[in-house]
Design an enzyme around this catalytic site. Structure first.
Site, PDB file in Angstrom:
ATOM      1  N   LEU A 176       0.691  -1.176   0.103  1.00  0.00           N
ATOM      2  CA  LEU A 176       0.064  -0.046  -0.142  1.00  0.00           C
ATOM      3  C   LEU A 176       0.844   1.191  -0.112  1.00  0.00           C
ATOM      4  O   LEU A 176       0.451   2.443   0.100  1.00  0.00           O
ATOM      5  CB  LEU A 176      -0.963   0.038   1.076  1.00  0.00           C
ATOM      6  CG  LEU A 176      -1.892  -0.925   1.245  1.00  0.00           C
ATOM      7  CD1 LEU A 176      -2.884  -1.062   2.451  1.00  0.00           C
ATOM      8  CD2 LEU A 176      -2.821  -1.327  -0.104  1.00  0.00           C
TER       9      LEU A 176
ATOM     10  N   SER B  24       3.811   2.324   2.094  1.00  0.00           N
ATOM     11  CA  SER B  24       4.124   3.194   3.157  1.00  0.00           C
ATOM     12  C   SER B  24       5.611   4.035   2.702  1.00  0.00           C
ATOM     13  O   SER B  24       5.713   5.131   3.295  1.00  0.00           O
ATOM     14  CB  SER B  24       4.578   2.611   4.408  1.00  0.00           C
ATOM     15  OG  SER B  24       5.540   1.362   4.020  1.00  0.00           O
TER      16      SER B  24
ATOM     17  N   ASP C 272       3.399   5.386  -6.795  1.00  0.00           N
ATOM     18  CA  ASP C 272       3.130   5.301  -5.378  1.00  0.00           C
ATOM     19  C   ASP C 272       3.415   7.065  -5.203  1.00  0.00           C
ATOM     20  O   ASP C 272       2.363   7.438  -4.530  1.00  0.00           O
ATOM     21  CB  ASP C 272       4.125   4.588  -4.607  1.00  0.00           C
ATOM     22  CG  ASP C 272       3.800   3.218  -4.832  1.00  0.00           C
ATOM     23  OD1 ASP C 272       3.095   2.955  -5.840  1.00  0.00           O
ATOM     24  OD2 ASP C 272       5.040   2.720  -4.646  1.00  0.00           O
TER      25      ASP C 272
HETATM   26  P1  ADP Z   1       5.581  -0.394   0.786  1.00  0.00           P
HETATM   27  O1  ADP Z   1       6.049   0.771   0.367  1.00  0.00           O
HETATM   28  O2  ADP Z   1       4.795  -1.223  -0.012  1.00  0.00           O
HETATM   29  O3  ADP Z   1       4.922  -0.306   2.233  1.00  0.00           O
HETATM   30  P2  ADP Z   1       8.418  -0.760   0.987  1.00  0.00           P
HETATM   31  O4  ADP Z   1       9.311  -2.056   1.260  1.00  0.00           O
HETATM   32  O5  ADP Z   1       8.543   0.134  -0.423  1.00  0.00           O
HETATM   33  O6  ADP Z   1       7.151  -1.315   1.067  1.00  0.00           O
HETATM   34  O7  ADP Z   1       8.591   0.358   2.089  1.00  0.00           O
HETATM   35  C1  ADP Z   1       8.704  -0.154   3.473  1.00  0.00           C
HETATM   36  C2  ADP Z   1       9.834   0.555   4.048  1.00  0.00           C
HETATM   37  O8  ADP Z   1       9.417   1.976   4.334  1.00  0.00           O
HETATM   38  C3  ADP Z   1       9.850   0.021   5.678  1.00  0.00           C
HETATM   39  O9  ADP Z   1      10.600  -1.009   5.392  1.00  0.00           O
HETATM   40  C4  ADP Z   1      10.767   1.146   6.286  1.00  0.00           C
HETATM   41  O10 ADP Z   1      12.227   1.212   5.980  1.00  0.00           O
HETATM   42  C5  ADP Z   1      10.039   2.618   5.460  1.00  0.00           C
HETATM   43  N1  ADP Z   1       8.831   3.245   6.182  1.00  0.00           N
HETATM   44  C6  ADP Z   1       7.693   3.276   5.779  1.00  0.00           C
HETATM   45  N2  ADP Z   1       6.951   3.785   6.810  1.00  0.00           N
HETATM   46  C7  ADP Z   1       7.789   3.952   7.810  1.00  0.00           C
HETATM   47  C8  ADP Z   1       7.113   4.489   9.144  1.00  0.00           C
HETATM   48  N3  ADP Z   1       6.140   4.864   9.599  1.00  0.00           N
HETATM   49  N4  ADP Z   1       8.311   4.408  10.064  1.00  0.00           N
HETATM   50  C9  ADP Z   1       9.779   4.170   9.601  1.00  0.00           C
HETATM   51  N5  ADP Z   1       9.894   3.538   8.531  1.00  0.00           N
HETATM   52  C10 ADP Z   1       9.013   3.497   7.535  1.00  0.00           C
HETATM   53 MG    MG Z   2       7.070   1.252  -1.562  1.00  0.00          MG
END
Ligand code: ADP
Ligand code: MG
Length: 385
Positions: free
Chosen positions: A129, A131, A176
Protein backbone atom coordinates in the site's frame (compact mmCIF):
# COMPACT_ATOMS: atom_id res chain seq x y z
CA UNK A 1 -12.90 13.02 20.43
CA UNK A 2 -12.50 12.12 16.76
CA UNK A 3 -9.72 9.76 15.71
CA UNK A 4 -7.67 12.52 14.10
CA UNK A 5 -7.59 14.53 17.37
CA UNK A 6 -6.77 11.40 19.31
CA UNK A 7 -3.87 10.64 17.02
CA UNK A 8 -2.61 14.21 17.29
CA UNK A 9 -2.74 14.06 21.09
CA UNK A 10 -0.88 10.77 21.20
CA UNK A 11 1.82 11.99 18.84
CA UNK A 12 2.16 15.25 20.76
CA UNK A 13 2.80 13.23 23.89
CA UNK A 14 5.45 11.11 22.19
CA UNK A 15 7.02 14.24 20.76
CA UNK A 16 7.15 15.78 24.26
CA UNK A 17 8.88 12.69 25.62
CA UNK A 18 11.53 12.72 22.91
CA UNK A 19 12.15 16.39 22.31
CA UNK A 20 10.83 18.08 25.48
CA UNK A 21 8.49 20.39 23.62
CA UNK A 22 5.43 20.30 21.33
CA UNK A 23 5.46 19.96 17.53
CA UNK A 24 4.63 23.10 15.57
CA UNK A 25 3.43 21.57 12.30
CA UNK A 26 2.13 18.32 10.91
CA UNK A 27 2.76 16.85 7.49
CA UNK A 28 0.72 13.95 6.17
CA UNK A 29 0.68 11.80 3.04
CA UNK A 30 -1.61 8.91 2.06
CA UNK A 31 -0.85 5.37 1.01
CA UNK A 32 -2.52 4.04 -2.12
CA UNK A 33 -4.07 0.99 -3.67
CA UNK A 34 -4.05 0.24 -7.38
CA UNK A 35 -7.57 -0.63 -8.52
CA UNK A 36 -6.20 -1.82 -11.88
CA UNK A 37 -2.75 -1.68 -13.46
CA UNK A 38 -0.19 -4.07 -11.94
CA UNK A 39 3.35 -3.19 -13.06
CA UNK A 40 2.06 -0.88 -15.79
CA UNK A 41 3.67 2.26 -14.35
CA UNK A 42 7.25 1.50 -15.34
CA UNK A 43 5.96 0.47 -18.75
CA UNK A 44 4.67 4.05 -19.11
CA UNK A 45 1.10 2.80 -19.20
CA UNK A 46 -2.11 3.54 -17.31
CA UNK A 47 -3.05 2.87 -13.70
CA UNK A 48 -6.33 3.36 -11.90
CA UNK A 49 -5.12 4.30 -8.44
CA UNK A 50 -6.79 5.28 -5.17
CA UNK A 51 -5.20 7.45 -2.47
CA UNK A 52 -6.44 5.92 0.80
CA UNK A 53 -7.33 7.16 4.27
CA UNK A 54 -4.44 5.17 5.74
CA UNK A 55 -1.60 7.70 5.88
CA UNK A 56 1.73 8.73 7.36
CA UNK A 57 2.04 11.71 9.65
CA UNK A 58 5.15 13.59 10.64
CA UNK A 59 4.83 15.85 13.67
CA UNK A 60 7.66 18.37 13.33
CA UNK A 61 9.31 21.36 14.92
CA UNK A 62 12.12 23.35 13.26
CA UNK A 63 15.58 23.35 14.84
CA UNK A 64 18.09 26.16 14.98
CA UNK A 65 20.83 23.90 13.54
CA UNK A 66 21.07 21.80 10.37
CA UNK A 67 20.17 18.48 12.02
CA UNK A 68 17.17 16.26 11.36
CA UNK A 69 16.29 14.10 14.36
CA UNK A 70 13.62 11.47 13.92
CA UNK A 71 11.64 8.97 15.89
CA UNK A 72 9.40 6.41 14.21
CA UNK A 73 6.60 5.33 16.49
CA UNK A 74 5.89 2.33 14.25
CA UNK A 75 9.45 1.01 14.48
CA UNK A 76 10.18 2.49 17.92
CA UNK A 77 13.49 3.60 16.44
CA UNK A 78 15.50 6.78 16.13
CA UNK A 79 17.47 8.14 13.20
CA UNK A 80 19.29 11.38 12.60
CA UNK A 81 21.38 13.14 9.98
CA UNK A 82 22.93 16.46 9.14
CA UNK A 83 21.68 18.44 6.13
CA UNK A 84 25.32 19.37 5.46
CA UNK A 85 26.42 15.79 4.86
CA UNK A 86 23.70 13.44 3.70
CA UNK A 87 24.93 9.88 3.29
CA UNK A 88 23.00 6.66 3.20
CA UNK A 89 23.13 4.61 6.40
CA UNK A 90 22.67 0.86 6.02
CA UNK A 91 22.18 0.51 9.81
CA UNK A 92 19.17 2.86 9.74
CA UNK A 93 17.68 1.92 6.43
CA UNK A 94 14.29 3.50 7.12
CA UNK A 95 15.97 6.86 7.72
CA UNK A 96 17.28 6.71 4.15
CA UNK A 97 13.81 7.49 2.78
CA UNK A 98 14.00 10.87 4.56
CA UNK A 99 17.70 11.38 3.82
CA UNK A 100 17.02 10.69 0.15
CA UNK A 101 14.24 13.26 -0.04
CA UNK A 102 16.43 15.83 1.72
CA UNK A 103 19.32 15.16 -0.62
CA UNK A 104 17.24 15.40 -3.80
CA UNK A 105 15.48 18.60 -2.67
CA UNK A 106 18.78 20.20 -1.73
CA UNK A 107 20.34 19.20 -5.04
CA UNK A 108 17.43 20.97 -6.74
CA UNK A 109 18.36 24.15 -4.89
CA UNK A 110 15.66 24.24 -2.21
CA UNK A 111 16.55 25.72 1.14
CA UNK A 112 16.09 23.07 3.86
CA UNK A 113 15.61 23.64 7.58
CA UNK A 114 16.58 21.05 10.23
CA UNK A 115 13.79 19.65 12.36
CA UNK A 116 12.77 17.24 15.09
CA UNK A 117 10.14 14.82 13.88
CA UNK A 118 7.94 12.00 15.13
CA UNK A 119 6.63 9.68 12.43
CA UNK A 120 3.48 7.63 12.67
CA UNK A 121 1.84 5.66 9.89
CA UNK A 122 -1.40 3.74 9.53
CA UNK A 123 -0.20 2.38 6.18
CA UNK A 124 1.04 -1.16 6.85
CA UNK A 125 4.73 -1.44 5.98
CA UNK A 126 5.91 -3.63 3.11
CA UNK A 127 2.38 -4.76 2.27
CA UNK A 128 1.91 -3.11 -1.10
CA UNK A 129 0.00 0.00 0.00
CA UNK A 130 3.12 2.14 -0.35
CA UNK A 131 4.21 3.19 3.09
CA UNK A 132 7.53 4.17 1.50
CA UNK A 133 6.02 6.81 -0.80
CA UNK A 134 3.80 8.07 2.02
CA UNK A 135 6.93 8.58 4.13
CA UNK A 136 8.78 10.35 1.31
CA UNK A 137 5.90 12.63 0.40
CA UNK A 138 5.18 13.55 4.03
CA UNK A 139 8.89 14.40 4.38
CA UNK A 140 8.85 16.64 1.31
CA UNK A 141 5.73 18.37 2.67
CA UNK A 142 7.44 19.07 6.01
CA UNK A 143 10.54 20.50 4.30
CA UNK A 144 8.33 22.61 2.07
CA UNK A 145 6.41 24.11 4.99
CA UNK A 146 9.54 24.72 7.08
CA UNK A 147 11.39 26.29 4.17
CA UNK A 148 8.44 28.45 3.02
CA UNK A 149 8.52 27.34 -0.59
CA UNK A 150 6.10 25.21 -2.59
CA UNK A 151 6.42 22.44 -5.11
CA UNK A 152 3.98 21.60 -7.86
CA UNK A 153 2.42 18.21 -6.86
CA UNK A 154 3.64 16.36 -9.95
CA UNK A 155 7.19 17.65 -9.50
CA UNK A 156 7.05 16.73 -5.83
CA UNK A 157 6.10 13.18 -6.83
CA UNK A 158 8.97 13.01 -9.32
CA UNK A 159 11.52 14.22 -6.76
CA UNK A 160 10.29 11.72 -4.17
CA UNK A 161 10.51 8.95 -6.76
CA UNK A 162 14.06 10.06 -7.56
CA UNK A 163 14.91 9.83 -3.85
CA UNK A 164 13.64 6.24 -3.73
CA UNK A 165 15.32 5.28 -7.03
CA UNK A 166 18.69 6.93 -6.53
CA UNK A 167 19.19 7.17 -2.79
CA UNK A 168 17.28 4.24 -1.30
CA UNK A 169 18.07 2.13 -4.37
CA UNK A 170 14.58 0.87 -5.20
CA UNK A 171 13.81 1.10 -8.90
CA UNK A 172 10.09 1.89 -8.48
CA UNK A 173 7.87 3.59 -11.07
CA UNK A 174 6.00 6.86 -10.44
CA UNK A 175 2.68 5.36 -9.30
CA UNK A 176 3.09 5.49 -5.53
CA UNK A 177 4.47 9.00 -5.22
CA UNK A 178 2.11 10.38 -7.85
CA UNK A 179 -0.95 9.06 -6.04
CA UNK A 180 0.30 10.33 -2.69
CA UNK A 181 0.98 13.83 -4.08
CA UNK A 182 -1.76 14.38 -6.64
CA UNK A 183 -4.65 12.41 -5.08
CA UNK A 184 -7.88 14.18 -4.24
CA UNK A 185 -10.45 13.23 -1.62
CA UNK A 186 -13.45 11.39 -3.01
CA UNK A 187 -12.05 9.96 -6.24
CA UNK A 188 -9.64 7.53 -7.80
CA UNK A 189 -7.14 8.78 -10.39
CA UNK A 190 -6.75 7.48 -13.90
CA UNK A 191 -3.04 8.07 -14.31
CA UNK A 192 -1.16 8.12 -17.59
CA UNK A 193 2.44 7.31 -16.64
CA UNK A 194 3.79 8.51 -20.01
CA UNK A 195 2.85 12.17 -19.72
CA UNK A 196 2.05 12.15 -15.99
CA UNK A 197 -1.42 13.52 -16.53
CA UNK A 198 -4.41 12.15 -14.64
CA UNK A 199 -8.12 12.59 -14.37
CA UNK A 200 -10.37 11.98 -11.37
CA UNK A 201 -12.62 8.92 -11.52
CA UNK A 202 -15.57 8.85 -9.17
CA UNK A 203 -16.75 5.35 -8.35
CA UNK A 204 -20.50 4.68 -8.46
CA UNK A 205 -22.06 5.40 -5.02
CA UNK A 206 -22.84 1.83 -4.05
CA UNK A 207 -19.36 0.41 -4.66
CA UNK A 208 -16.92 0.21 -1.74
CA UNK A 209 -13.22 -0.67 -1.95
CA UNK A 210 -12.02 -3.21 0.61
CA UNK A 211 -8.38 -4.06 1.25
CA UNK A 212 -7.73 -7.70 2.11
CA UNK A 213 -4.24 -8.14 3.53
CA UNK A 214 -2.97 -11.71 3.10
CA UNK A 215 -0.32 -11.00 5.78
CA UNK A 216 1.96 -13.09 3.62
CA UNK A 217 5.32 -11.32 3.59
CA UNK A 218 6.46 -10.15 0.18
CA UNK A 219 9.92 -11.65 0.22
CA UNK A 220 10.50 -12.12 -3.49
CA UNK A 221 9.06 -8.76 -4.45
CA UNK A 222 12.41 -6.94 -4.71
CA UNK A 223 14.44 -9.30 -6.89
CA UNK A 224 11.56 -10.51 -9.04
CA UNK A 225 10.45 -6.93 -9.62
CA UNK A 226 13.78 -6.09 -11.25
CA UNK A 227 13.59 -9.17 -13.49
CA UNK A 228 10.05 -8.40 -14.65
CA UNK A 229 11.02 -4.85 -15.41
CA UNK A 230 14.03 -5.95 -17.45
CA UNK A 231 11.92 -8.47 -19.40
CA UNK A 232 9.36 -5.80 -20.28
CA UNK A 233 12.05 -3.40 -21.40
CA UNK A 234 13.66 -6.10 -23.54
CA UNK A 235 10.29 -6.97 -25.09
CA UNK A 236 9.51 -3.36 -25.93
CA UNK A 237 12.92 -2.92 -27.49
CA UNK A 238 12.57 -6.04 -29.63
CA UNK A 239 9.26 -4.71 -30.88
CA UNK A 240 10.94 -1.41 -31.70
CA UNK A 241 9.24 0.72 -29.06
CA UNK A 242 10.34 2.89 -26.18
CA UNK A 243 7.90 1.15 -23.82
CA UNK A 244 5.14 -1.48 -23.91
CA UNK A 245 2.62 1.33 -23.59
CA UNK A 246 3.24 2.18 -27.23
CA UNK A 247 1.94 -1.14 -28.56
CA UNK A 248 -1.75 -1.74 -29.15
CA UNK A 249 -3.38 -5.03 -28.23
CA UNK A 250 -4.00 -5.83 -31.91
CA UNK A 251 -0.41 -5.23 -32.93
CA UNK A 252 0.89 -7.17 -29.96
CA UNK A 253 -1.18 -10.26 -30.79
CA UNK A 254 0.11 -10.31 -34.35
CA UNK A 255 3.76 -9.89 -33.31
CA UNK A 256 4.16 -11.68 -30.00
CA UNK A 257 5.82 -14.68 -31.65
CA UNK A 258 8.82 -12.42 -32.37
CA UNK A 259 9.58 -12.63 -28.63
CA UNK A 260 10.89 -15.53 -26.55
CA UNK A 261 8.10 -17.41 -24.81
CA UNK A 262 8.70 -15.97 -21.36
CA UNK A 263 9.19 -12.39 -22.49
CA UNK A 264 6.04 -12.66 -24.64
CA UNK A 265 4.09 -13.86 -21.62
CA UNK A 266 5.25 -10.93 -19.46
CA UNK A 267 4.57 -8.39 -22.21
CA UNK A 268 1.16 -9.81 -22.98
CA UNK A 269 0.10 -9.31 -19.39
CA UNK A 270 1.18 -5.66 -19.43
CA UNK A 271 -0.44 -4.85 -22.78
CA UNK A 272 -3.71 -6.49 -21.69
CA UNK A 273 -3.59 -4.96 -18.22
CA UNK A 274 -3.18 -1.51 -19.72
CA UNK A 275 -6.32 -2.02 -21.77
CA UNK A 276 -8.18 -3.21 -18.65
CA UNK A 277 -7.34 -0.02 -16.77
CA UNK A 278 -9.32 2.15 -19.17
CA UNK A 279 -12.20 -0.31 -19.26
CA UNK A 280 -12.38 -0.64 -15.48
CA UNK A 281 -12.50 3.12 -15.02
CA UNK A 282 -15.56 3.30 -17.27
CA UNK A 283 -17.21 0.32 -15.56
CA UNK A 284 -16.70 1.75 -12.05
CA UNK A 285 -18.12 5.14 -13.00
CA UNK A 286 -21.40 3.65 -14.19
CA UNK A 287 -21.41 0.76 -11.72
CA UNK A 288 -21.30 -1.99 -14.35
CA UNK A 289 -20.80 -4.92 -11.95
CA UNK A 290 -20.49 -7.66 -14.56
CA UNK A 291 -17.64 -5.85 -16.30
CA UNK A 292 -15.87 -5.17 -12.99
CA UNK A 293 -16.00 -8.90 -12.22
CA UNK A 294 -14.75 -9.93 -15.63
CA UNK A 295 -11.86 -7.42 -15.76
CA UNK A 296 -10.63 -8.03 -12.21
CA UNK A 297 -10.79 -11.80 -12.66
CA UNK A 298 -8.73 -11.56 -15.86
CA UNK A 299 -6.24 -9.28 -14.15
CA UNK A 300 -5.74 -11.79 -11.34
CA UNK A 301 -5.44 -14.71 -13.75
CA UNK A 302 -2.90 -12.84 -15.88
CA UNK A 303 -0.88 -11.86 -12.82
CA UNK A 304 -0.62 -15.53 -11.82
CA UNK A 305 -0.24 -17.28 -15.17
CA UNK A 306 1.54 -14.69 -17.35
CA UNK A 307 3.37 -12.29 -15.05
CA UNK A 308 3.87 -14.93 -12.34
CA UNK A 309 3.64 -12.64 -9.36
CA UNK A 310 1.20 -14.87 -7.49
CA UNK A 311 1.72 -17.00 -4.39
CA UNK A 312 -0.62 -19.64 -2.90
CA UNK A 313 -1.78 -17.24 -0.17
CA UNK A 314 -3.11 -14.92 -2.89
CA UNK A 315 -5.04 -17.81 -4.47
CA UNK A 316 -6.64 -18.57 -1.11
CA UNK A 317 -7.50 -14.91 -0.58
CA UNK A 318 -8.95 -14.61 -4.08
CA UNK A 319 -11.16 -17.65 -3.44
CA UNK A 320 -12.31 -16.21 -0.09
CA UNK A 321 -13.08 -12.81 -1.63
CA UNK A 322 -15.03 -14.23 -4.57
CA UNK A 323 -17.14 -16.39 -2.24
CA UNK A 324 -18.00 -13.62 0.21
CA UNK A 325 -21.40 -11.84 0.28
CA UNK A 326 -21.56 -8.56 -1.61
CA UNK A 327 -18.44 -9.13 -3.72
CA UNK A 328 -18.41 -7.42 -7.11
CA UNK A 329 -14.85 -8.29 -8.17
CA UNK A 330 -11.38 -8.77 -6.69
CA UNK A 331 -7.71 -8.85 -7.68
CA UNK A 332 -4.10 -8.45 -6.52
CA UNK A 333 -2.65 -5.11 -5.49
CA UNK A 334 0.85 -3.67 -5.36
CA UNK A 335 3.72 -5.69 -6.79
CA UNK A 336 2.20 -9.08 -5.89
CA UNK A 337 4.02 -11.96 -4.10
CA UNK A 338 1.66 -11.61 -1.12
CA UNK A 339 0.78 -8.41 0.71
CA UNK A 340 -2.56 -6.72 0.15
CA UNK A 341 -5.29 -7.51 -2.35
CA UNK A 342 -8.32 -5.42 -3.23
CA UNK A 343 -12.04 -6.11 -3.61
CA UNK A 344 -14.99 -4.11 -4.91
CA UNK A 345 -17.93 -4.75 -2.63
CA UNK A 346 -21.57 -3.64 -2.38
CA UNK A 347 -21.41 -0.84 0.17
CA UNK A 348 -24.18 -2.20 2.41
CA UNK A 349 -22.49 -5.57 2.61
CA UNK A 350 -18.97 -4.56 3.53
CA UNK A 351 -19.13 -5.97 7.04
CA UNK A 352 -20.60 -9.32 6.03
CA UNK A 353 -18.00 -9.49 3.24
CA UNK A 354 -15.08 -8.77 5.58
CA UNK A 355 -16.22 -11.30 8.16
CA UNK A 356 -16.65 -14.03 5.58
CA UNK A 357 -13.23 -13.34 4.00
CA UNK A 358 -11.49 -13.46 7.37
CA UNK A 359 -13.10 -16.79 8.26
CA UNK A 360 -12.52 -18.51 4.91
CA UNK A 361 -8.97 -17.26 4.43
CA UNK A 362 -8.01 -18.27 7.96
CA UNK A 363 -9.53 -21.71 7.48
CA UNK A 364 -7.59 -22.19 4.24
CA UNK A 365 -4.19 -20.87 5.33
CA UNK A 366 -4.06 -20.68 9.13
CA UNK A 367 -3.13 -17.01 8.72
CA UNK A 368 -5.26 -14.29 10.30
CA UNK A 369 -5.74 -11.67 7.56
CA UNK A 370 -6.77 -8.06 7.94
CA UNK A 371 -9.67 -6.52 6.02
CA UNK A 372 -10.78 -2.92 5.91
CA UNK A 373 -12.75 -0.60 3.67
CA UNK A 374 -10.89 2.46 2.38
CA UNK A 375 -12.18 5.78 1.09
CA UNK A 376 -10.39 8.09 -1.32
CA UNK A 377 -8.32 10.57 0.70
CA UNK A 378 -6.63 13.85 -0.19
CA UNK A 379 -3.03 13.95 -1.37
CA UNK A 380 -0.14 15.05 0.81
CA UNK A 381 -0.39 18.32 2.73
CA UNK A 382 -0.32 19.80 6.20
CA UNK A 383 -2.78 18.46 8.74
CA UNK A 384 -5.14 21.32 9.56
CA UNK A 385 -4.76 22.07 13.26
P1 ADP B 1 5.61 -0.48 0.89
O1 ADP B 1 5.95 0.83 0.26
O2 ADP B 1 4.79 -1.36 0.01
O3 ADP B 1 5.00 -0.33 2.23
P2 ADP B 1 8.47 -0.73 0.86
O4 ADP B 1 9.39 -1.88 1.09
O5 ADP B 1 8.58 0.01 -0.41
O6 ADP B 1 6.98 -1.28 1.10
O7 ADP B 1 8.67 0.33 2.03
C1 ADP B 1 8.64 -0.08 3.38
C2 ADP B 1 9.78 0.57 4.14
O8 ADP B 1 9.54 1.99 4.27
C3 ADP B 1 9.92 0.08 5.56
O9 ADP B 1 10.69 -1.11 5.61
C4 ADP B 1 10.63 1.25 6.23
O10 ADP B 1 12.01 1.24 5.93
C5 ADP B 1 10.03 2.45 5.52
N1 ADP B 1 8.89 3.01 6.28
C6 ADP B 1 7.62 3.14 5.86
N2 ADP B 1 6.82 3.68 6.82
C7 ADP B 1 7.61 3.91 7.88
C8 ADP B 1 7.39 4.42 9.21
N3 ADP B 1 6.18 4.81 9.62
N4 ADP B 1 8.45 4.49 10.04
C9 ADP B 1 9.66 4.08 9.62
N5 ADP B 1 9.93 3.58 8.42
C10 ADP B 1 8.93 3.48 7.55
MG1 MG C 1 7.16 1.11 -1.47
Amino acid sequence: MNSSNLRRNQLTEVFQQHFGTAPSLWGRAPGRVDLMGSHTDYNLGYVLTLPIGRDTWIAARPRADRTVQLYSLNLEAQASFSLDRIVSDPQQRWGNYLRGVAQVLQAEGFNLVGFDGVIHSTVPMSSGLSSSAALECATATVFEALGSWQLDPVRKAQLCQRAENQFVGVNCGILDQYTSCVGQAGCALLLDCRDLSSRPVKLAEGIAVVICDTKFKRELAGSEYGQRRAQCEAGAQQLGRRALREISLEEFYTREQELSAEVAQRCRFIVEENDRVLKLADALIVGDRATVLSLTTKSFRGAGELYEIGVPAMQSMMAAMLKAPGVIGARQAGAGFGGCMVAFVEREQVEAFAESVRRDYHNATGIQPETYAVEAAAGTGLVAV
